[in-house]
Write a protein that holds these residues in place. Sequence first.
Motif, PDB file in Angstrom:
ATOM      1  N   GLU A  99       5.142  -3.142  -0.582  1.00  5.55           N
ATOM      2  CA  GLU A  99       5.543  -4.266  -1.427  1.00  5.55           C
ATOM      3  C   GLU A  99       4.364  -4.893  -2.155  1.00  5.55           C
ATOM      4  N   TYR A 100       3.189  -4.828  -1.559  1.00  4.90           N
ATOM      5  CA  TYR A 100       2.070  -5.625  -2.084  1.00  4.90           C
ATOM      6  C   TYR A 100       0.835  -4.817  -2.460  1.00  4.90           C
ATOM      7  N   ILE A 101       0.642  -3.656  -1.828  1.00  2.23           N
ATOM      8  CA  ILE A 101      -0.538  -2.850  -2.180  1.00  2.23           C
ATOM      9  C   ILE A 101      -0.250  -2.128  -3.493  1.00  2.23           C
ATOM     10  N   ARG A 102      -1.138  -2.310  -4.441  1.00  2.00           N
ATOM     11  CA  ARG A 102      -0.956  -1.621  -5.723  1.00  2.00           C
ATOM     12  C   ARG A 102      -1.631  -0.263  -5.647  1.00  2.00           C
ATOM     13  N   ASP A 103      -0.826   0.793  -5.705  1.00  2.00           N
ATOM     14  CA  ASP A 103      -1.343   2.154  -5.662  1.00  2.00           C
ATOM     15  C   ASP A 103      -0.437   2.995  -6.545  1.00  2.00           C
TER      16      ASP A 103
END
Length: 402
Positions: free
Chosen positions: A353-357
């Motif tokens: 939900e929160y880690i941008r990858d």
Amino acid sequence: MIQYSSHPMPHDFDVLIIGGFGHVGLPLGIVLADAGFTVALQDINQKIRPMIEAGQMPFMEHDAEPLLKKVIGKNLRCSTDIADIARAKTIVITIGTPVDEYLSPKTRPLFALADAMLPHLRDDHCLILRSTVYPGTTLALKRYLQQRGKQPHIANCPERIVQGFAIRELRELPQVIAGFSPEATACARGLFGKLGVETIEVEVEEAELTKLFLNAWRYMQFAAANQFYMIAAERGLDYDRVYRAMTHNYKRAKDLPRPGFAAGPCLFKDTMQLAAANRNQFLLGHAAMMVNEGLPAFLVTLLKQRGTMFAGTTVGVLGMAFKADIDDPREALSYKLVKLLRFEGAEVLCSDEYIRDPTFVSKEDLIKRAEVIVVGVPHSTYRSLVLPEGKVVVDLWNTFRS
Ligand SMILES: NC(=O)c1ccc[n+]([C@@H]2O[C@H](COP(=O)([O-])OP(=O)(O)OC[C@H]3O[C@@H](n4cnc5c(N)ncnc54)[C@H](O)[C@@H]3O)[C@@H](O)[C@H]2O)c1
């Protein structure tokens, strides 16, 4: 570089935080600035400085951004130069303290920092070590500076916040403070006392151990939960049913955590620091490490035993952060699981939900495409997800049932 008044002042800011752009340093700087101190943040990672100066948090920290916007450019400033410590009254060190490939603490970064500080350090400085350190480190730092002709007042005040909730907890948690001199203790008391919290005064090595014991204790609690889960699962039992039977209206089991991946940037390495400090005779700590670090492999084996053929199967790991509702991938065991699954020949989809990858897929896409779904971390938003029939699901946190 901080702009200084042309008029001589006793000091240009009350506190300078070294490692001030990090997960400990930045929230602390924000809260101290909001409490009325003039604060400077110093950090070697200058890449994120423009973001912080624009009032944007570089990582998730609940309630931090509005406060950052309020204080940045006013009594919270970013420094580009270690020489700025000369203009501060109190220096707080919050740099990372990792372990090396032998699981022993890496001590060089702290002493390299001491070398960089030396030309600018004064004997009337108060130097507070806030990072989590190997027992004896604060004394070693004092001795190191002393041998080079500097005798600042030195204290150890370990950070005890839970990552993601520092803003709230810095204003709630009692602060453990320990100075080598009455001046150092008074300085730490003055700083943290202004946050409106209790202070607990101990000796320096007691403060170092307080922090390491707390993290090792938490790590061992997770290991107990994970070991119980493994025993039940190997017997073909549903551990959730056992867990509920153990904890429902039974107060002595209330602090039993749920099973799940337990790692992140602190618990593992602090347990290993403690082991290293005790001649590697920390049986419970090492056992906890083997249990917690073994959980991803256990899940792969369990799936195999229950009939999953990984080659040609799409497996989705839902949630990659090291804990729920934050964006921090550091030392997350979900990555270890992904590696093991790929080694077994599975096609692996990851989502967070929160880690941008850019390699990650959305949770909806993952649920649609994966035949096997493993919850890596139970972000709150997953609770409302509805899984289609026919999926094999591994959900240690009971995300979809509660
Ligand atoms: N993250 C947590 O929730 C937490 C909680 C309690 C204690 N701690 C402890 O606090 C310490 C910091 O942890 P963190 O999570 O904030 O790490 P972090 O990596 O987020 O922050 C450390 C910061 O220090 C900077 N830095 C490193 N060397 C430096 C140097 N020589 N000069 C200036 N800046 C330097 C880095 O660029 C980074 O911004 C560790 O000892 C950790 O164990 C962390």
